[in-house]
Design a protein around this motif. Structure first.
Motif, PDB file in Angstrom:
ATOM      1  N   ASP A  40     -13.328 -12.142   8.203  1.00 38.37           N
ATOM      2  CA  ASP A  40     -14.540 -12.754   7.678  1.00 38.37           C
ATOM      3  C   ASP A  40     -14.719 -14.091   8.365  1.00 38.37           C
ATOM      4  OD1 ASP A  40     -15.065 -10.653   5.977  1.00 38.37           O
ATOM      5  OD2 ASP A  40     -14.096 -11.585   4.250  1.00 38.37           O
ATOM      6  N   CYS A  41     -15.897 -14.309   8.919  1.00 37.65           N
ATOM      7  CA  CYS A  41     -16.186 -15.542   9.651  1.00 37.65           C
ATOM      8  C   CYS A  41     -16.584 -16.661   8.700  1.00 37.65           C
ATOM      9  CB  CYS A  41     -17.333 -15.313  10.636  1.00 37.65           C
ATOM     10  SG  CYS A  41     -16.965 -14.065  11.874  1.00 37.65           S
ATOM     11  N   ALA A  42     -16.456 -17.871   9.181  1.00 35.83           N
ATOM     12  CA  ALA A  42     -16.927 -19.036   8.441  1.00 35.83           C
ATOM     13  C   ALA A  42     -18.460 -19.039   8.450  1.00 35.83           C
ATOM     14  CB  ALA A  42     -16.398 -20.315   9.083  1.00 35.83           C
ATOM     15  N   ARG A  43     -19.033 -19.694   7.492  1.00 34.53           N
ATOM     16  CA  ARG A  43     -20.495 -19.779   7.402  1.00 34.53           C
ATOM     17  C   ARG A  43     -21.055 -20.347   8.711  1.00 34.53           C
ATOM     18  NH1 ARG A  43     -23.131 -22.041   2.176  1.00 34.53           N
ATOM     19  NH2 ARG A  43     -22.488 -19.960   1.598  1.00 34.53           N
ATOM     20  N   GLY A  44     -22.097 -19.717   9.219  1.00 36.03           N
ATOM     21  CA  GLY A  44     -22.742 -20.176  10.444  1.00 36.03           C
ATOM     22  C   GLY A  44     -22.169 -19.563  11.717  1.00 36.03           C
ATOM     23  N   GLN A  45     -21.073 -18.819  11.610  1.00 32.41           N
ATOM     24  CA  GLN A  45     -20.494 -18.189  12.790  1.00 32.41           C
ATOM     25  C   GLN A  45     -21.077 -16.799  12.999  1.00 32.41           C
ATOM     26  OE1 GLN A  45     -16.210 -18.351  12.259  1.00 32.41           O
ATOM     27  NE2 GLN A  45     -16.125 -20.258  13.426  1.00 32.41           N
ATOM     28  N   GLN A  46     -20.941 -16.314  14.230  1.00 33.89           N
ATOM     29  CA  GLN A  46     -21.415 -14.989  14.611  1.00 33.89           C
ATOM     30  C   GLN A  46     -20.247 -14.179  15.146  1.00 33.89           C
ATOM     31  OE1 GLN A  46     -24.746 -15.223  17.312  1.00 33.89           O
ATOM     32  NE2 GLN A  46     -25.555 -17.032  16.294  1.00 33.89           N
ATOM     33  N   CYS A  47     -20.454 -12.868  15.304  1.00 35.41           N
ATOM     34  CA  CYS A  47     -19.439 -12.006  15.920  1.00 35.41           C
ATOM     35  C   CYS A  47     -19.515 -12.166  17.435  1.00 35.41           C
ATOM     36  CB  CYS A  47     -19.673 -10.544  15.550  1.00 35.41           C
ATOM     37  SG  CYS A  47     -19.438 -10.177  13.799  1.00 35.41           S
TER      38      CYS A  47
END
Length: 127
Positions: A40-47
């Motif tokens: 799960d990415c941090a808020r504002g991050q993309q794959c």
């Protein structure tokens, strides 16, 4: 009458956004099929999906990386030097759950690569 109290009350009841889930590689790998884990990415991050092609004379190595990235890492391409190889890399990002899966990862690997891929990746990283 001010609408500020009503707006604040409504904003307090907005459900939190679920984090974006992306495939990750534990180490750079020689095949995208080795990137089986999710994060799960941090808020504002993309794959992120990144491909780096390293060369030294006739030797050519392709490494894949996947994970979460901040927006400034997306769409980048360039060159870097590591482990005695000149690498040309390209970063591509997307904004949907597990969108950094690659169709190449669903193709079966030859048995030789399947058995030695993690070992070869570790050797290349340590060089």
């Amino acid at each position: 009458m001010s609408h500020l109290p009503i707006l604040l009350l409504l904003l307090g009841h907005i459900p939190p956004v679920d984090p974006l889930s992306c495939y990750i590689c534990m180490f750079p790998t020689i095949t995208p099929a080795d990137c089986l884990f999710t994060q799960d990415c941090a808020r504002g991050q993309q794959c992120l999906s990144s491909i780096a092609i390293g060369t030294q004379g006739a030797l050519r190595v392709v490494l894949y990386e996947k994970g979460c990235a901040i927006t400034s890492q997306c769409g980048l391409s360039g060159e870097k030097y590591a482990s005695g190889l000149n690498f040309t890399y390209t970063n591509v990002c997307c904004e949907a759950d597990l969108c950094n899966a690659d169709s190449a990862s669903s193709r079966p690997r030859p048995p030789f690569l399947a058995a030695f891929s993690p070992l070869l990746t570790l050797v290349l990283v340590l060089l």
